[in-house]
Design a protein around this motif. Structure first.
Motif, PDB file in Angstrom:
ATOM      1  N   VAL A 158       0.844  -1.191   0.000  1.00  0.00           N
ATOM      2  CA  VAL A 158       0.000   0.000   0.000  1.00  0.00           C
ATOM      3  C   VAL A 158       0.880   1.242   0.000  1.00  0.00           C
ATOM      4  O   VAL A 158       1.677   1.452   0.924  1.00  0.00           O
ATOM      5  CB  VAL A 158      -0.936   0.012   1.229  1.00  0.00           C
ATOM      6  CG1 VAL A 158      -1.842   1.244   1.184  1.00  0.00           C
ATOM      7  CG2 VAL A 158      -1.771  -1.258   1.282  1.00  0.00           C
ATOM      8  N   ASN A 162      -1.572   6.646   0.362  1.00  0.00           N
ATOM      9  CA  ASN A 162      -2.906   6.085   0.128  1.00  0.00           C
ATOM     10  C   ASN A 162      -3.466   6.452  -1.230  1.00  0.00           C
ATOM     11  O   ASN A 162      -4.684   6.497  -1.425  1.00  0.00           O
ATOM     12  CB  ASN A 162      -3.891   6.514   1.223  1.00  0.00           C
ATOM     13  CG  ASN A 162      -5.088   5.573   1.326  1.00  0.00           C
ATOM     14  OD1 ASN A 162      -4.945   4.371   1.211  1.00  0.00           O
ATOM     15  ND2 ASN A 162      -6.265   6.135   1.534  1.00  0.00           N
ATOM     16  N   THR A 163      -2.592   6.707  -2.197  1.00  0.00           N
ATOM     17  CA  THR A 163      -3.051   6.963  -3.557  1.00  0.00           C
ATOM     18  C   THR A 163      -2.858   5.710  -4.402  1.00  0.00           C
ATOM     19  O   THR A 163      -1.835   5.032  -4.303  1.00  0.00           O
ATOM     20  CB  THR A 163      -2.288   8.133  -4.193  1.00  0.00           C
ATOM     21  OG1 THR A 163      -0.876   7.866  -4.158  1.00  0.00           O
ATOM     22  CG2 THR A 163      -2.573   9.423  -3.464  1.00  0.00           C
ATOM     23  N   ALA A 164      -3.839   5.418  -5.236  1.00  0.00           N
ATOM     24  CA  ALA A 164      -3.746   4.274  -6.140  1.00  0.00           C
ATOM     25  C   ALA A 164      -2.872   4.652  -7.342  1.00  0.00           C
ATOM     26  O   ALA A 164      -2.715   5.832  -7.650  1.00  0.00           O
ATOM     27  CB  ALA A 164      -5.143   3.871  -6.594  1.00  0.00           C
ATOM     28  N   ASN A 166      -2.009   0.587  -6.068  1.00  0.00           N
ATOM     29  CA  ASN A 166      -1.179  -0.185  -5.161  1.00  0.00           C
ATOM     30  C   ASN A 166      -0.866  -1.521  -5.815  1.00  0.00           C
ATOM     31  O   ASN A 166      -1.309  -1.788  -6.931  1.00  0.00           O
ATOM     32  CB  ASN A 166      -1.902  -0.360  -3.821  1.00  0.00           C
ATOM     33  CG  ASN A 166      -2.167   0.979  -3.145  1.00  0.00           C
ATOM     34  OD1 ASN A 166      -1.251   1.725  -2.853  1.00  0.00           O
ATOM     35  ND2 ASN A 166      -3.442   1.291  -2.934  1.00  0.00           N
ATOM     36  N   ASP A 247      -7.759  -0.203  -3.502  1.00  0.00           N
ATOM     37  CA  ASP A 247      -7.924  -0.006  -2.069  1.00  0.00           C
ATOM     38  C   ASP A 247      -8.165  -1.358  -1.408  1.00  0.00           C
ATOM     39  O   ASP A 247      -8.081  -2.404  -2.070  1.00  0.00           O
ATOM     40  CB  ASP A 247      -9.066   0.970  -1.772  1.00  0.00           C
ATOM     41  CG  ASP A 247     -10.383   0.565  -2.447  1.00  0.00           C
ATOM     42  OD1 ASP A 247     -10.570  -0.646  -2.727  1.00  0.00           O
ATOM     43  OD2 ASP A 247     -11.222   1.444  -2.685  1.00  0.00           O
ATOM     44  N   LYS A 248      -8.477  -1.349  -0.112  1.00  0.00           N
ATOM     45  CA  LYS A 248      -8.630  -2.605   0.627  1.00  0.00           C
ATOM     46  C   LYS A 248      -9.708  -3.490   0.019  1.00  0.00           C
ATOM     47  O   LYS A 248      -9.491  -4.693  -0.171  1.00  0.00           O
ATOM     48  CB  LYS A 248      -8.951  -2.311   2.099  1.00  0.00           C
ATOM     49  CG  LYS A 248      -9.146  -3.564   2.958  1.00  0.00           C
ATOM     50  CD  LYS A 248      -9.143  -3.245   4.430  1.00  0.00           C
ATOM     51  CE  LYS A 248     -10.403  -2.564   4.888  1.00  0.00           C
ATOM     52  NZ  LYS A 248     -11.547  -3.519   5.023  1.00  0.00           N
ATOM     53  N   ASN A 578      -5.225  10.219   5.282  1.00  0.00           N
ATOM     54  CA  ASN A 578      -4.878   9.264   4.227  1.00  0.00           C
ATOM     55  C   ASN A 578      -3.591   8.518   4.539  1.00  0.00           C
ATOM     56  O   ASN A 578      -3.452   7.337   4.214  1.00  0.00           O
ATOM     57  CB  ASN A 578      -4.767   9.987   2.883  1.00  0.00           C
ATOM     58  CG  ASN A 578      -6.117  10.174   2.225  1.00  0.00           C
ATOM     59  OD1 ASN A 578      -6.971   9.296   2.283  1.00  0.00           O
ATOM     60  ND2 ASN A 578      -6.332  11.319   1.615  1.00  0.00           N
ATOM     61  N   LYS A 581      -4.615   5.805   6.910  1.00  0.00           N
ATOM     62  CA  LYS A 581      -5.292   4.695   6.243  1.00  0.00           C
ATOM     63  C   LYS A 581      -4.292   3.747   5.592  1.00  0.00           C
ATOM     64  O   LYS A 581      -4.501   2.527   5.562  1.00  0.00           O
ATOM     65  CB  LYS A 581      -6.281   5.230   5.202  1.00  0.00           C
ATOM     66  CG  LYS A 581      -7.492   5.918   5.803  1.00  0.00           C
ATOM     67  CD  LYS A 581      -8.410   6.484   4.723  1.00  0.00           C
ATOM     68  CE  LYS A 581      -9.618   7.176   5.327  1.00  0.00           C
ATOM     69  NZ  LYS A 581     -10.517   7.747   4.290  1.00  0.00           N
ATOM     70  N   ALA A 582      -3.225   4.298   5.057  1.00  0.00           N
ATOM     71  CA  ALA A 582      -2.196   3.462   4.430  1.00  0.00           C
ATOM     72  C   ALA A 582      -1.268   2.833   5.454  1.00  0.00           C
ATOM     73  O   ALA A 582      -0.513   1.920   5.123  1.00  0.00           O
ATOM     74  CB  ALA A 582      -1.381   4.302   3.443  1.00  0.00           C
ATOM     75  N   GLU A 629     -13.968   4.463   7.476  1.00  0.00           N
ATOM     76  CA  GLU A 629     -12.732   3.767   7.109  1.00  0.00           C
ATOM     77  C   GLU A 629     -11.629   4.030   8.130  1.00  0.00           C
ATOM     78  O   GLU A 629     -10.885   3.132   8.519  1.00  0.00           O
ATOM     79  CB  GLU A 629     -12.282   4.190   5.712  1.00  0.00           C
ATOM     80  CG  GLU A 629     -11.094   3.404   5.189  1.00  0.00           C
ATOM     81  CD  GLU A 629     -10.661   3.832   3.795  1.00  0.00           C
ATOM     82  OE1 GLU A 629      -9.594   3.350   3.346  1.00  0.00           O
ATOM     83  OE2 GLU A 629     -11.358   4.643   3.173  1.00  0.00           O
TER      84      GLU A 629
END
Length: 786
Positions: A158, A162-164, A166, A247-248, A578, A581-582, A629
């Motif tokens: 990840v 937290n930016t795609a 991943n 994301d997850k 963010n 989150k990562a 989240e």
């Protein structure tokens, strides 16, 4: 090699040195780059992606010592080693949107061959770059969250901002044992520079064995350390697929594409509660058995749960036994998947046992070596967390044993030990230089917190000073913590403006000062708080708060997220949220859901203090932003941290007596820097035997006292999930955090809170707070308290 999705570079040995996604505009290399290793002086060519170690008949072979035969095309690469009597073949095949990695071990002899260890390096870009460009550390580095399973191991990579996109690694063939890590790092803590710490983790896929003989986990009954036996002229194979995910949720969706089951479960239960498991499996596969395993009185208990699995692939059953529980799912195609969750005695009992232990075992009293201190003694403010926790627990739990004694022990220590040690002549504006030629401003936030909590006690509970006195002292100390004008040297001025864990209580402190008419103190602290949060908010696009004494640190961006959320800067809180989150893991093992950190264990780990503060940061930010989240992530991290206090755990070498605790748990198995610490709990002084910086950090060697920096995280827990349960709607499905939801026979939804001192339910979807102490409530388009 190149495809529509990937651009992959290899060195002359066939090891992968670069993996980039063609649609990723950042150009991130998802692998550890040998050019960066050379730049920072790390000698790790033998750990590049695709290199390996192999042990046969007590002899270890390293692939770096052999020259492979490498055959390449545009979309395919085959790397073949002849080592001893084994042929090892690594084949990389680019498909349309994923990379297929196939590994074979061929026994070239007439006899069965046993491979005692086979560790294959999968060296992704888990790097804390030695670079003050924090954007690079956030955008070009990855956290790595493992889900280890016999046939369905996954590794979620990840990106730290937290930016795609991943990257995910998914096992599709063969038997796996584990995923280990090796840490390469540089620590300049004593050089008075900041940042002073950088490093990286190399990940190793354990296909057989995993540990030097006798030097690994002795009690770990969950993860296999078995060798691999290959029949004469036979082949054993493994395969993995690497594919991008967003994301997850998408990570598990991609896993389903590769025929991975998805298993949802409660990561933590207390005795007597039901486990609720939801299983999703692909077409063409059925469940042939569900087996639960746990340890009771040194014996493994196994029981089949298959007859309790519903047609909807749901399993609800009352758990029996304490400690780690493994549930194994066996399928018709002869594969297995699994989950690991924890069962603790009531959280309230855990807290009470902890206060008893601190009072009876840690407190030195008047005749101790360091009178009135709580051991183990340290110059760092973190070591005062035990005292803060004990006061907070006494404030919440009037039924705690010897409550007045415990409060007065802490009061005595605060006045007779803390003040003389940390302040010259008891003058709060003259911190003592406990670190040679400097003092650590961060220490003061722990001291201020303790005096604030003492001020919440009543006059009758205190004996040395009044609550008003302690509140005034807390304000004076806190002012020094956050006011740069009260420091003479540049280090002190700079540290005073750094965010710390004080965001956990500053709003409560300000309310208390205002209510008690300490107007000057209120004004000065509120002004400093406003200045620091405004500065952090203004600097949020640059992620400046993610740099502390480390080049990228959840001890920086976690508190920044929480502080911005509670001080009226929601947009900026989202930026740091963010990073949180990562940072907090998701896994099939509750322990691997910890906030991502490595430097106290030299491995992916749970660290009680900063794991707990990071989880609390996510909770506070999630609560303020109504972000489910973040709250979910906070709970996952909290569950991992509570394991550090679990006296019923059975899989670690370090077993705890009631009330004991250990600050650190090494998640990875093996921890290749210190195999003896793999999947074990310990305190950081255990590294004193490694020499170097650890000799200076722990001059007395390993003390066996593993909890010196613990306690503050329990205060954060008690003021968060200790009193709150959350609900939210996800695609019209009601979900609960820090609790469970079941359907009664009449169809009514029943929510049960797991909070030990419940005060409220919070509906994140409706933005509602429902104040109640009822641990079971009904739900019908809203919470109903009978």
């Amino acid at each position: 090699m190149k495809s529509k999705e990937f651009d992959i570079q290899q060195n002359s040995r066939g090891a992968l040195t670069s993996l980039k996604m063609n649609h990723d505009q950042t150009g991130m290399n998802w692998l550890i780059d040998p050019k960066y290793l050379e730049q920072v002086g790390y000698q790790d060519a033998e750990k590049l992606f695709g290199e390996f170690t192999l042990t046969i008949a007590n002899k270890t072979y390293n692939s770096i010592d052999y020259t492979p035969n490498v055959m390449n095309t545009t979309t395919k690469s085959k790397v073949v080693y002849q080592i001893a009597s084994v042929t090892i073949t690594l084949q990389y095949q680019l498909e349309q949107d994923y990379l297929n990695w196939h590994i074979e071990a061929i026994n070239e002899t007439e006899e069965a061959l046993q491979i005692d260890n086979f560790g294959l390096w999968a060296s992704f870009a888990y790097v804390m770059f030695r670079d003050n460009d924090v954007q690079r550390n956030a955008n070009q580095s990855t956290a790595a969250f493992p889900s280890i399973s016999p046939n369905y191991t996954k590794l979620a990579l990840v990106r730290r901002d937290n930016t795609a996109p991943n990257l995910g690694l998914f096992q599709t063939q063969g038997q796996m044992r584990s995923i280990g890590t090796y840490n390469e790092y540089s620590n300049r803590f004593f050089e008075n520079v900041s940042p002073s710490l950088d490093g990286m983790l190399f990940h190793q896929l354990i296909l057989a064995g995993g540990y030097p003989k006798g030097n690994g986990p002795h009690n770990d009954w969950i993860y296999s350390q078995a060798p691999v036996v290959i029949a004469p002229h036979a082949t054993v194979a493994w395969a993995f697929k690497l594919k991008a995910f967003a994301d997850k949720n998408d990570f598990y969706a991609v896993g389903a594409e590769f025929n991975h089951p998805e298993i949802q479960f409660l990561p933590l239960l207390t005795a007597g509660h039901n486990q609720i498991i939801n299983l999703k499996i692909g077409a063409g596969k059925t469940v042939t058995d569900v087996e639960e395993v746990y340890q009771l009185q040194d014996q493994l208990v196994r029981r089949s749960l298959l007859n309790q699995l519903t047609d909807e692939q749901q399993l609800i059953y009352p758990v029996v036994g304490l400690g780690e529980h493994q549930v194994i799912f066996r399928f018709s195609d002869k594969t297995e998947d699994m989950i690991v969750f924890n069962v603790m005695s009531t959280i309230k009992n855990v807290m009470r046992d902890r206060t008893d232990y601190i009072s009876e075992q840690s407190y030195s009293g008047a005749t101790g070596k360091v009178p009135y201190s709580f051991g183990p003694v340290s110059n760092q403010g973190e070591s005062l967390g035990k005292m803060t926790f004990m006061i907070q627990e006494c404030l919440l739990d009037p039924q705690i044993t010897n409550r007045l004694t415990k409060i007065r022990q802490v009061e005595k220590s605060a006045v007779e030990y803390i003040i003389p040690k940390w302040f010259i002549g008891g003058d709060f504006k003259r911190p003592a230089k406990l670190y040679g030629d400097f003092y650590r401003v961060m220490d003061l936030e722990y001291i201020a917190h303790l005096f604030y909590l003492l001020a919440q006690c009543s006059d009758t509970e205190l004996v040395l000073n009044s609550p008003q006195t302690y509140l005034s002292w807390a304000a004076q100390i806190f002012d020094v913590r956050v006011n740069p004008d009260l420091h003479e040297d540049e280090r002190g001025k700079a540290e005073a403006q750094m965010m710390g864990q004080y965001f956990l209580y500053i709003e409560d402190l300000l309310k208390a000062l205002k209510a008690n008419h300490l107007d000057q103190e209120y004004s000065e602290i509120a002004n400093s708080w406003q200045k620091v949060t405004k500065r952090i908010a203004n600097e949020s696009p640059s992620l400046a708060s993610a740099v502390t004494e480390h080049f990228f640190d959840n001890a920086g961006f976690g508190p920044a997220a929480g502080a911005l959320a509670v001080s009226g800067h929601p947009d900026e809180a989202v930026i740091y949220g963010n990073l949180l989150k990562a940072n907090i893991g998701f896994s099939n093992d509750f322990r691997a859901q910890s906030p991502d950190r490595w430097w106290e264990a030299l491995s992916y780990m749970v660290h009680a203090l900063w794991g707990g503060v990071t989880a609390a940061s996510a909770l506070i930010a999630g609560r303020a932003l109504w972000d489910a989240e973040l709250v979910e992530a906070a709970y996952r991290g909290t569950v991992a941290v509570l394991y550090m206090y679990d006296t019923n755990a059975t899989t670690t070498n370090r077993l705890l007596k009631p009330g004991e605790a250990a600050s650190t748990y090494s998640i990875a198995g093996p921890n290749l820097n210190r195999p003896d610490l793999s999947r074990n709990r310990f305190g950081q002084s255990v590294f004193s035997t490694d020499g170097g910086i650890f000799t200076r950090l722990f001059p007395d060697g390993y003390t066996g006292e593993d909890d010196w920096d613990m306690g503050e995280e329990l205060v954060a827990y008690l003021n968060g999930f200790g009193q709150e349960t959350y609900i939210y709607q996800d695609n019209n499905v009601l979900k609960v955090i820090n609790g469970a939801i079941e359907t009664a026979p009449d169809g009514t939804l029943i929510i049960e809170s797991f909070a030990p001192y419940l005060k409220q339910y919070i509906d994140l979807t409706k933005h509602e707070v429902i104040a109640t102490t009822e641990t079971k409530v009904r739900y019908n388009n809203g919470i109903i308290v009978d």
